[in-house]
Design a protein around this motif. Structure first.
Motif: not given
Length: 338
Positions: A217, A219-220, A222, A233-235, A244
């Motif tokens: 996943t 994040n939109e 970045i 920025i995601g996971k 992470r």
């Protein structure tokens, strides 16, 4: 007559010993400044092999089995003594842990040889371990044998190394040396990000699995600017420790010899459209080792060795500050003759 060194080889003519040496972060730093290693010791056979391959010096084994009088005279003791007893990721038994007791071997060597400087490194948590009593005990032990002690926690990312690695550094000068003006190096203005030290797939010479083959996943939004901090920025999954994902426009997580999760030991980063862990050579760069440094043969050993190492560039900067306070004459070892 005592003169003071102020050259590129600011430690030329001085000698040091390298205790709990691992793969030689202290060695790399001090030898680059002109100092000469006269003794090294570690119990890890794989780390010792890498040390010998790079420096031509085979470390001795268990320091508890070596007589202090059998260690050569020296000007500086370097020791990144075991951190597990003091780390928040361990059981924090401190001096009650046999590994924690190894600090007292450093004291015994210093008491016998009376080097000019004792230079130590450990985890950030050492400073606050047992409510500060552990660090206070260290300072008292060194004070009792005739040393003036300084300590501070420095983060590698504040000194041009793109890694969020905070460590406690302890510097102790023999009492007959005027160290009243000693200070740890100040933060530098410029910083690097992880992107600056990445290598291509073709440059990676160690076999292993690096790309994370799991649903991620991201994040939109970045970030597109460089930051001297971790940029998450995601996971993967729930985004727990080791799950992470970070941007290469920030710094890396703290390299670790242990740690679980898919990103354990190096962290996970989105690089060239994929999510992967760091290559061993990238880990070497994040610890300040030059590209000429010869790696271990396996991914596992490289991760362990760099996770246990000291950051060469930070050690260099502190060593330069140490050197500015060291008197130099024809009698480098032992007491000064004025």
């Amino acid at each position: 007559m005592i003169t003071y060194i102020d050259t590129d080889k600011i430690l030329q003519g001085f000698t040091f010993i390298d205790l709990f040496c691992g793969i030689g972060g202290f060695h790399c730093a001090l030898s680059s400044l002109g100092a000469r290693c006269v003794f090294a010791s570690d119990i890890d056979k794989f780390a010792k092999a890498v040390y010998e391959k790079n420096y031509g010096l085979r470390p001795h084994g268990d320091i508890t089995k070596i007589k202090v009088e059998d260690i050569p005279p020296h000007d500086i003791i370097c020791a990144g003594f075991p951190c597990q007893p003091f780390s928040i990721s361990g059981d924090q038994k401190g001096f009650d842990d046999p590994r924690g007791q190894l600090f007292f071997n450093v004291v015994a060597i210093a008491k016998h040889h009376k080097p000019k400087v004792i230079f130590l490194e450990n985890v950030k948590n050492f400073e606050k371990h047992d409510g500060g009593k552990t660090l206070a005990r260290v300072k008292k032990e060194l004070d009792d044998i005739g040393y003036t002690v300084y300590s501070d926690v420095l983060c590698a990312s504040d000194y041009g190394v793109p890694q969020a690695r905070k460590r406690l550094y302890i510097v102790a000068f023999r009492d007959d040396i005027n160290s009243s003006q000693f200070a740890f190096p100040t933060k530098i203005d410029e910083f690097k990000v992880l992107q600056d030290i990445l290598i291509t797939d073709a440059e990676n010479t160690v076999n292993g699995s690096y790309v994370i083959q799991r649903e991620t996943t991201i994040n939109e939004a970045i970030p597109n600017e460089r930051k001297n901090e971790l940029v998450r920025i995601g996971k993967i999954g729930l985004g727990r420790q080791g799950e992470r994902i970070y941007s290469v426009l920030g710094v890396s997580t703290t390299l670790s010899s242990q740690g679980g999760g898919l990103g354990g030991k190096t962290g996970m980063y989105q690089i060239d459209g994929v999510v992967r862990k760091l290559y061993p050579r990238e880990c070497a760069r994040l610890m300040g080792f030059p590209d000429t440094f010869q790696l271990a043969e396996t991914q596992e050993q490289n991760y362990k060795q760099f996770g246990n190492s000291v950051v060469v560039e930070v050690i260099q900067l502190i060593a330069k500050e140490i050197a500015r306070h060291l008197p130099r004459n024809n009698n480098q070892n032992g007491n000064e003759e004025e």
